[in-house]
Design an enzyme around this catalytic site. Structure first.
Site, PDB file in Angstrom:
ATOM      1  N   HIS A  64      78.384  51.119  26.437  1.00  0.00           N
ATOM      2  CA  HIS A  64      78.635  49.887  25.657  1.00  0.00           C
ATOM      3  C   HIS A  64      79.740  49.034  26.287  1.00  0.00           C
ATOM      4  CE1 HIS A  64      76.419  51.933  22.359  1.00  0.00           C
ATOM      5  NE2 HIS A  64      77.062  52.990  22.805  1.00  0.00           N
ATOM      6  N   SER A 108      87.279  27.928  45.637  1.00  0.00           N
ATOM      7  CA  SER A 108      86.962  26.837  44.728  1.00  0.00           C
ATOM      8  C   SER A 108      87.494  25.553  45.342  1.00  0.00           C
ATOM      9  CB  SER A 108      87.628  27.088  43.379  1.00  0.00           C
ATOM     10  OG  SER A 108      87.818  25.863  42.701  1.00  0.00           O
ATOM     11  N   LYS A 111      91.441  30.552  43.611  1.00  0.00           N
ATOM     12  CA  LYS A 111      90.192  31.256  43.324  1.00  0.00           C
ATOM     13  C   LYS A 111      89.585  31.959  44.531  1.00  0.00           C
ATOM     14  CE  LYS A 111      87.849  31.334  40.090  1.00  0.00           C
ATOM     15  NZ  LYS A 111      87.009  30.359  39.387  1.00  0.00           N
ATOM     16  N   GLU A 135      77.026  37.350  42.826  1.00  0.00           N
ATOM     17  CA  GLU A 135      76.490  36.442  41.805  1.00  0.00           C
ATOM     18  C   GLU A 135      75.098  35.952  42.190  1.00  0.00           C
ATOM     19  OE1 GLU A 135      79.701  33.719  39.787  1.00  0.00           O
ATOM     20  OE2 GLU A 135      80.238  34.033  41.868  1.00  0.00           O
TER      21      GLU A 135
END
Ligand code: ARG
Length: 458
Positions: free
Chosen positions: A156, A277, A283, A290
């Protein structure tokens, strides 16, 4: 030059129709398979005396010249010649003249394209199995370095019980092993030759389909010519296997993304596999995992697309089937690119062993040990679970972890506790003791690694 089928027609084809129906812009990728199929076909025609030896040789040599010029990039395929099959025939004609027209004896583009696809799926399927094996080796090597690295195991997405990092990684090894099995298994069913099916009903020429199958390395000939030209199950299977594989890679990608976040900080991805970024200078984005996760969507989409194209098609060949290719090619490209990246991504990542360990210490994922401890001292497990629950609640209120509670505090919950309980609570101990088959215990992980190595060695 006129169309391959122009005899029946009195009008020129509309330009938009030509564009709409042509597949050369994508099926040029089948040139190798197409020529391979043609070489086998013409060889058989020669052996059966359907073509003379001179004709056979001329066509074979011509095909090889065509192949070479395609590979050298000297060829410009033409939209007017619709697809790769007619384009190659035209190139052959330019090379050897009218005898080129004999190549298509006892054959249709319907069994031809099916053959090309069988050859392509075989080649790509074998390639994917190989790439999967390479990724497995990377996973195995990483696992070998982290047998005793402990991190929380999750259910979970809540910390559940500490596990060996090797154990966690090896879960993916076995997923990929099943993927390999699935591709291999599908290749068995792919292992038959459609050539000889003609357009749909077979041919009046005394051909030898078995011989063609043998030359092409297929185990058998389709038992039914109608099935042979309309079957695309082998492509569906490839796309389905690819979807399951991408689902696995996507799950791994998701973990890499989570783990590399500041919230987890379990790993750091190598700079070479991340991007920045344009606005936030701090970043470092995990674009590769992804995209792995994102590209899973297009691979599923390709499977759905093909299933939808096939749904409700009457026997046998329908032009709809031309739509099978882009799904297949796109999936092959996506798989190959994804599998090529996942290995280096794993190889170069930095594992924050300390952070993983700390995550095990600073939580309650060792609570099961307490319940087991009490149960082994005779308390029914349900009661032991209840008592432990109360201890955890107490500890949370006191802002302590289970290792921080004193023996007096433990004795306040049950008289069965003794000082030996502390030894059980360290994460390393927790992991070590789960030494049943398939468990995360270090000794068992060692055994698992041996088994995985055997799988790799075949
Ligand atoms: N380009 C076609 C395809 O990919 C080849 C088969 C064409 N057959 C036909 N009868 N038009 O499916």
């Amino acid at each position: 030059m006129s169309k391959a089928w122009s005899g029946r027609f009195t009008k020129e084809m509309d330009r938009l129709v030509e564009e709409y129906t042509s597949s050369i812009s994508f099926d040029y990728r089948l040139y190798r398979e197409d020529i391979m199929g043609s070489l086998a076909h013409v060889q058989m025609l020669g052996e059966k005396g359907i073509l003379s030896l001179a004709e056979t040789e001329a066509i074979k040599e011509g095909l090889l010249v065509v192949k070479e010029s395609i590979e050298k990039g000297e060829v410009e395929f033409s939209l007017a010649h619709e697809d790769i099959h007619i384009n190659i025939e035209k190139l052959l004609y330019d090379e050897i003249g009218p005898v080129a027209g004999k190549l298509h004896t006892a054959r249709s583009r319907n069994d031809q394209v099916a053959t090309d696809l069988h050859l392509y799926v075989r080649d790509k399927g074998e390639g994917i199995v190989k790439l999967l094996g390479e990724v497995q080796v990377v996973i195995l090597n990483l696992a070998k370095q982290h047998i005793e690295t402990v991190l929380p195991g999750y259910t979970h997405l809540q910390r559940a019980q500490p596990v060996s990092f090797a154990h966690h990684l090896l879960a993916y090894f076995w997923m990929l092993e099943r993927d390999k099995e699935r591709f291999r298994d599908s290749l068995q069913r792919n292992n038959q030759s459609p050539l000889g099916a003609g357009a749909l009903a077979g041919t009046t020429f005394p051909i030898d389909g078995e011989r063609v199958a043998e030359i092409l390395g297929f185990k058998r000939v389709y038992a039914n010519s109608m099935d042979a030209v309309s079957d695309r199950d082998f492509v569906v299977e490839f796309l389905a296997n690819a979807s399951i594989l991408m689902m696995h890679l996507s799950r791994l990608a998701e973990e890499l993304i989570l783990w590399s976040s500041a919230e987890f900080s379990f790993i750091e991805l190598d700079d070479a596999y991340c991007t920045g970024s344009s606005i936030m200078p701090q970043k470092k984005n995990p674009d590769v995992p992804e995209l792995l996760r994102g590209k899973t969507g297009r691979v599923y989409g390709n499977l759905m697309g093909l299933l939808t194209v096939l749904k409700g098609l009457p026997m046998t060949y329908n032009k709809d089937l031309q739509e099978d290719k882009e799904f297949l090619f796109d999936t092959v490209d996506t798989l190959e690119a994804s599998l090529a990246l996942i290995g280096p991504l794993l190889q170069t990542l930095k594992v924050n062993v300390e952070v993983m360990y700390k995550a095990c210490i600073q939580d309650y994922s060792n609570a099961t040990e307490l319940a087991d401890y009490l149960a082994k001292r005779g308390l029914p497990f349900r009661e032991a679970h209840e008592v432990t629950g109360r201890i955890v609640l107490y500890a949370i209120e006191k802002e302590k972890f289970l290792l921080d509670l004193s023996l007096e505090e433990y004795l306040g919950f049950s008289e069965l506790f003794a000082s030996d309980v502390y030894a059980l609570l360290s994460p390393v101990e927790v992991v070590k003791r789960r030494a049943n088959q398939g468990g995360t215990g270090f000794s068992e992980v060692q055994r698992q690694i041996k088994r995985a190595a055997e799988v790799i060695e075949g």
